[in-house]
Design a protein around this motif. Structure first.
Motif, PDB file in Angstrom:
ATOM      1  N   GLU A   1      -5.107   5.978  -1.997  1.00 13.21           N
ATOM      2  CA  GLU A   1      -3.837   4.875  -1.727  1.00 13.21           C
ATOM      3  C   GLU A   1      -4.113   3.980  -3.254  1.00 13.21           C
ATOM      4  OE1 GLU A   1      -4.367   1.013   1.085  1.00 13.21           O
ATOM      5  OE2 GLU A   1      -5.880   2.847   1.297  1.00 13.21           O
TER       6      GLU A   1
ATOM      7  N   ILE B   1       0.907   6.174  -0.590  1.00 14.43           N
ATOM      8  CA  ILE B   1      -0.228   6.608  -0.731  1.00 14.43           C
ATOM      9  C   ILE B   1       0.161   7.995  -1.808  1.00 14.43           C
ATOM     10  CG2 ILE B   1      -1.677   8.777   0.373  1.00 14.43           C
ATOM     11  CD1 ILE B   1      -2.668   5.521   1.048  1.00 14.43           C
TER      12      ILE B   1
ATOM     13  N   SER C   1       0.785  -1.347   0.139  1.00 15.05           N
ATOM     14  CA  SER C   1       0.443  -0.169   0.026  1.00 15.05           C
ATOM     15  C   SER C   1       1.346   1.322  -0.218  1.00 15.05           C
ATOM     16  CB  SER C   1      -1.430   0.178   1.383  1.00 15.05           C
ATOM     17  OG  SER C   1      -2.161   1.539   0.919  1.00 15.05           O
TER      18      SER C   1
END
Length: 518
Positions: free
Chosen positions: A335, A322, A320
């Protein structure tokens, strides 16, 4: 003997005309889109006009130069007056007046509100909320300005029931159920509304043509009359357009050229969020984005879109990253999730949702060449949370970081954001609006940012606290306080403290990966 009517074939996708039917349009490549249309028989007037041009044209001196210059009398027939011209320097450049629509997100997409005399085309999937949005907009406008809603798809009772559900049943809004564009224009000329909604342009027709409503000629001519109404009366006209199964607005492509603004209403299946995006805007920025949430009481504006696109995992999660992207003039936190798994197929899969699949293949090649990491033999899946599509290259660095995080099963540092374009040579290239992106990240509590060197704000370069490089404390590329200080000093890696955020400028992909993963 009366001349026979001739027939030609017009493409419903692009409006191109062909003398005979073919399966695929030669202009746009669409299949089975040619429809037969009858041409009026050529009369004597046209023949005389062409004959006059032929006989009095270049051969007989119709365009011959005289004492005063070229003579175009034979072409104009001598009865048409010349138009008045205006010097470019004398044209007023004062900002166009705006009408607030009552919905801030819609005003943002339009560039500040509705412009009198403009024509707006809005398209979207059936049931996505186009009629709901426009009924709410006209109800808000009708508090201060006259407004007219012309529906060709629903009865007045259906519109009234929707108004009750939305809580706008008492709005001073005029309704009419009509499909004749001449009657709509005549009613608008009588009522003189400030805003007119026609729902939809595919259902209205003009009596001047014999073709069915929704055909290429009907859509084009009906839209032309409504555009003329807007320009001559100053009424803002909003047209609702159907979309094809490919997602494009149905009808001729010329329809999008005729209007001033083209908006698309988008949503993922099953999601309650609606994205309103501007693809064309003569009075504002294109690609501007507005966000709404569909509720029982209608569409509600989402003032802080970044908050709904972030998962905010309780624990650090591998794969993950951002990214701070930009939609029009609005910075947006998204995201990017990646999943890298061993593949049982001879040719591993590359699945991308939210970015271009070809872009993913390019980034994986850059990662292998300049990052020393190969994904051969593994399936790679990329997903941008929330159904948003990243249409710029600022997500390159975050995508590569998410892939490497999933491959190594190592989460990225918490409260860190990334943005930057990756070149084929492994360089991290700058993207527009770097300072606005960093400000948006800081507003949401992020404390670290890995960005291209050229995107470091100037005030941060002058007044920020720098580590490493000339005269500062050297710091390793991995970001640790006791890291490889010499290596950090050699590459000139610096940290800049600004607005409670530590900004890490990088110039190469290798620097960014070493900073994130060590």
């Amino acid at each position: 003997m009366a001349a026979r009517a001739k027939q030609h074939y017009r493409c419903t996708a692009c409006g191109a005309v062909q003398p005979q039917w073919v399966g695929q349009c030669p202009e746009c490549g669409a299949w089975n889109t040619l429809e037969a249309q009858l041409l009026p028989p050529s009369g004597g007037a046209s023949g005389r006009a062409s004959g006059g041009l032929a006989s009095g044209g270049l051969a007989n001196g119709g365009l011959a130069s005289g004492a005063g210059g070229w003579s175009l009398a034979s072409l104009a027939g001598g009865a048409v007056e010349a138009a008045t011209t205006t010097s470019l320097a004398t044209v007023s450049t004062a900002p166009e007046p705006r009408l607030p629509s009552g919905l801030g997100e819609l005003d943002r997409v339009l560039g500040g509100g509705l412009v009198p005399g403009s024509v707006v085309l809005i398209g979207g999937e059936p049931g996505i909320g186009k009629s709901t949005l426009l009924l709410q907009t006209l109800a808000a406008l009708s508090r201060h300005h006259p407004a007219l809603y012309a529906t060709g798809e629903e009865s007045l009772q259906q519109v009234a029931l929707r108004g009750q559900r939305l809580g706008v049943a008492d709005a001073a809004l005029e309704l009419m159920a009509e499909t004749s564009v001449e009657r709509i224009v005549a009613t608008a000329a009588q009522l003189r509304p400030q805003a007119l909604v026609v729902d939809s342009v595919q259902t209205v027709h003009t009596a001047a043509l014999n073709s069915a409503p929704g055909s290429v000629s009907q859509v084009r001519e009906s839209a032309a009359q409504l555009v003329r109404l807007a320009k001559e009366s100053g009424t803002t006209v909003i047209l609702v357009g159907h979309v094809t199964k490919e997602g494009a607005i149905a009808g001729p492509r010329v329809l999008e050229h005729m209007v001033d603004t083209v908006l698309y209403f988008e949503s993922d299946q099953g999601s309650r969020y609606r994205l309103l995006r501007a693809f064309k805007n003569r009075f504002g920025a294109a690609n501007e984005l507005g966000l709404f949430a569909m509720t029982e009481d209608g569409l509600r504006q989402v003032r802080n879109p970044s908050s709904i696109f972030l998962s905010r995992h309780e624990q650090e999660v591998a794969g993950s990253a951002i990214v701070v992207t930009r939609e029009g003039s609005r910075p947006l936190l998204l995201e990017v999730q990646a999943l890298v798994a061993d593949s049982a197929l001879q040719q591993p899969r590359r699945v991308a949702v939210g970015i271009e699949p070809s872009r993913l293949a390019l980034l994986l090649a850059v990662l292998q060449r300049h990052g020393g990491v190969t994904t051969a033999g593994q399936d790679v899946f990329i997903n941008v949370v929330g159904g948003v599509r990243i249409q710029e290259t600022a997500g390159d660095l975050a995508t590569v970081a998410a892939v490497l995080s999933s491959l190594r099963n190592r989460p990225l540092p918490r409260h860190a954001v990334l943005f930057g374009e990756l070149g084929l040579a492994g360089e991290v290239r700058p993207v527009p609006g770097g300072e606005e992106r960093l400000a948006e990240a800081a507003k949401h509590g992020f404390t670290r940012a890995v960005v291209p060197l050229q995107n470091v704000p100037r005030r941060g370069r002058r007044g920020g606290r720098q580590r490493g490089g000339e005269g500062g404390t050297q710091r390793g590329q991995s970001g640790g306080e006791g890291g490889k200080g010499g290596k950090g000093g050699e590459r000139g890696q610096r940290e800049i403290e600004m607005d409670g955020m530590t900004v890490h400028p990088v110039q190469r992909l290798e620097e960014a990966l070493e900073l994130l993963f060590g």
